[in-house]
Design an enzyme around this catalytic site. Structure first.
Site, PDB file in Angstrom:
ATOM      1  N   LYS A  52      81.142  14.291  26.738  1.00 15.92           N
ATOM      2  CA  LYS A  52      80.019  13.917  27.613  1.00 15.92           C
ATOM      3  C   LYS A  52      80.525  13.039  28.767  1.00 15.92           C
ATOM      4  O   LYS A  52      80.177  13.255  29.927  1.00 15.92           O
ATOM      5  CB  LYS A  52      78.921  13.207  26.798  1.00 15.92           C
ATOM      6  N   GLN A  96      74.296   8.245  20.246  1.00 18.15           N
ATOM      7  CA  GLN A  96      74.887   9.372  19.531  1.00 18.15           C
ATOM      8  C   GLN A  96      74.517   9.310  18.051  1.00 18.15           C
ATOM      9  O   GLN A  96      74.620   8.266  17.417  1.00 18.15           O
ATOM     10  CB  GLN A  96      76.415   9.369  19.721  1.00 18.15           C
ATOM     11  N   ASP A 119      68.121  12.646  25.992  1.00 18.04           N
ATOM     12  CA  ASP A 119      68.305  13.520  24.828  1.00 18.04           C
ATOM     13  C   ASP A 119      66.981  14.179  24.420  1.00 18.04           C
ATOM     14  O   ASP A 119      66.978  15.099  23.598  1.00 18.04           O
ATOM     15  CB  ASP A 119      68.811  12.694  23.629  1.00 18.04           C
TER      16      ASP A 119
HETATM   17  N1  GUN Z   1      74.403  14.453  17.374  1.00 18.74           N
HETATM   18  C1  GUN Z   1      74.471  15.798  17.320  1.00 18.74           C
HETATM   19  N2  GUN Z   1      73.907  16.344  18.417  1.00 18.74           N
HETATM   20  C2  GUN Z   1      73.480  15.335  19.182  1.00 18.74           C
HETATM   21  C3  GUN Z   1      72.819  15.277  20.439  1.00 18.74           C
HETATM   22  O1  GUN Z   1      72.485  16.279  21.075  1.00 18.74           O
HETATM   23  N3  GUN Z   1      72.551  14.013  20.897  1.00 18.74           N
HETATM   24  C4  GUN Z   1      72.872  12.901  20.204  1.00 18.74           C
HETATM   25  N4  GUN Z   1      72.546  11.714  20.725  1.00 18.74           N
HETATM   26  N5  GUN Z   1      73.476  12.917  19.037  1.00 18.74           N
HETATM   27  C5  GUN Z   1      73.781  14.129  18.531  1.00 18.74           C
END
Ligand code: GUN
Length: 292
Positions: A52, A96, A119
């Site tokens: 990211k 996350q 998100d």
């Molecule tokens: N863990 C697995 N997929 C995601 C996601 O799309 N966003 C976040 N914040 N954590 C995750």
């Protein structure tokens, strides 16, 4: 069979985002700025967050990574979130997942300001998505919708079976596939579903998001079906430099000659998650969803 190339589409979208950022900056706007909170040292989470941050650089965004010990308390984490909510230089941020067991993720996600929740996990965004109101759409489902659109996969009147009811993928996916304009008839299957194989055999589109490696096999797939594989499991593999290989929820080799379209793992849905987050952050920086 057509291989759905998530790397190709995600690179195209990154180029589009980069171009848009450069136009915005030339017009006097500041660079979009994404922050990520990463708690602990989970290997997979570190890799995802690393992707990211790197993608932000590639398209001309600013990024801030906030790393916390896995001993952080719920209250300390909430304080971090409030700081980001109140920081005018941060357009959007993510926490996350998964979080350590002593932290209640639902409680944490509620603390994120919905206008910065890129998100799309906050109940306000989730509810707005369900009501077809402007909202941040969770990144993985949004990435899958983009693949379906760019590969011109027919959806109207088709039967879509989603396997897995997680808040991050399965449930929002079921909502998006039934939306007006997409118009699938959706069956959402889960661990208590009876006759899963028969449900899958009726599917024109299968979206496998249950987190069990190579779960969907040839005998579960109708000839000509579209297969979207959301799984990313690390399996030990001594022949690899990393010590593991990545496997999806679909038995790709067994299924590939049976279907019309299929996403590989890696290189299918995974890269699309990251670009969707970039697109949401771009929207946040322009205040296109919430104008506060
Ligand atoms: N863990 C697995 N997929 C995601 C996601 O799309 N966003 C976040 N914040 N954590 C995750």
């Amino acid at each position: 069979m057509t291989l759905i190339d998530g790397n190709l589409i995600s690179n195209q979208i990154k180029e589009e985002v980069k171009e848009k950022v450069s136009q915005l900056v030339q017009a006097g706007h500041k660079q979009p700025h994404l922050a990520a909170i990463l708690v602990g040292n989970d290997g997979a989470s570190q890799t995802y967050v690393g992707h990211k941050v790197k993608s932000c650089e590639q398209v001309g965004f600013k990024s801030t990574l906030i790393r916390c010990e896995d001993t952080i308390t719920e209250n300390e984490l909430i304080q971090q979130i409030h700081q980001l909510n109140n920081n005018p230089y941060i357009d959007g941020f993510i926490v996350q997942l998964p979080l350590p067991k002593h932290i209640d993720a639902d409680k944490i996600l509620l603390e994120i300001d919905a206008s910065k929740d890129v998100d799309g996990f906050h109940p306000i965004n989730f509810g707005r998505m369900c009501l077809n109101l402007p909202a941040y759409i969770p990144a993985t489902p949004m990435g899958i919708m983009t693949l379906i659109e760019r590969y011109k996969i027919e959806t109207a009147g088709k039967h879509c079976v989603v396997i897995g009811r997680s808040n991050i993928v399965g449930r929002p996916m079921s909502v998006l596939m039934s939306r007006s304009g997409i118009d699938c008839t959706v069956t959402l299957c889960h661990s208590r579903t009876k006759n899963l194989k028969e449900e899958c055999l009726r599917a024109d589109i299968i979206i496998a998001a249950l987190g069990k490696p190579q779960f969907v096999t040839k005998d579960m797939v109708k000839p000509g079906a579209v297969i979207i594989d959301v799984g990313i499991t690390r399996l030990e593999d001594a022949s690899k430099k990393s010590g593991y290989r990545i496997v999806g929820d679909v038995d790709f080799e067994g299924v590939k000659d049976q279907c019309s379209f299929i996403t590989p793992v890696p290189g299918g849905v995974g890269p699309m998650t990251v670009v969707s987050l970039l697109l949401n952050t771009l929207q946040a920086s322009q205040k296109l969803i919430y104008n506060n």
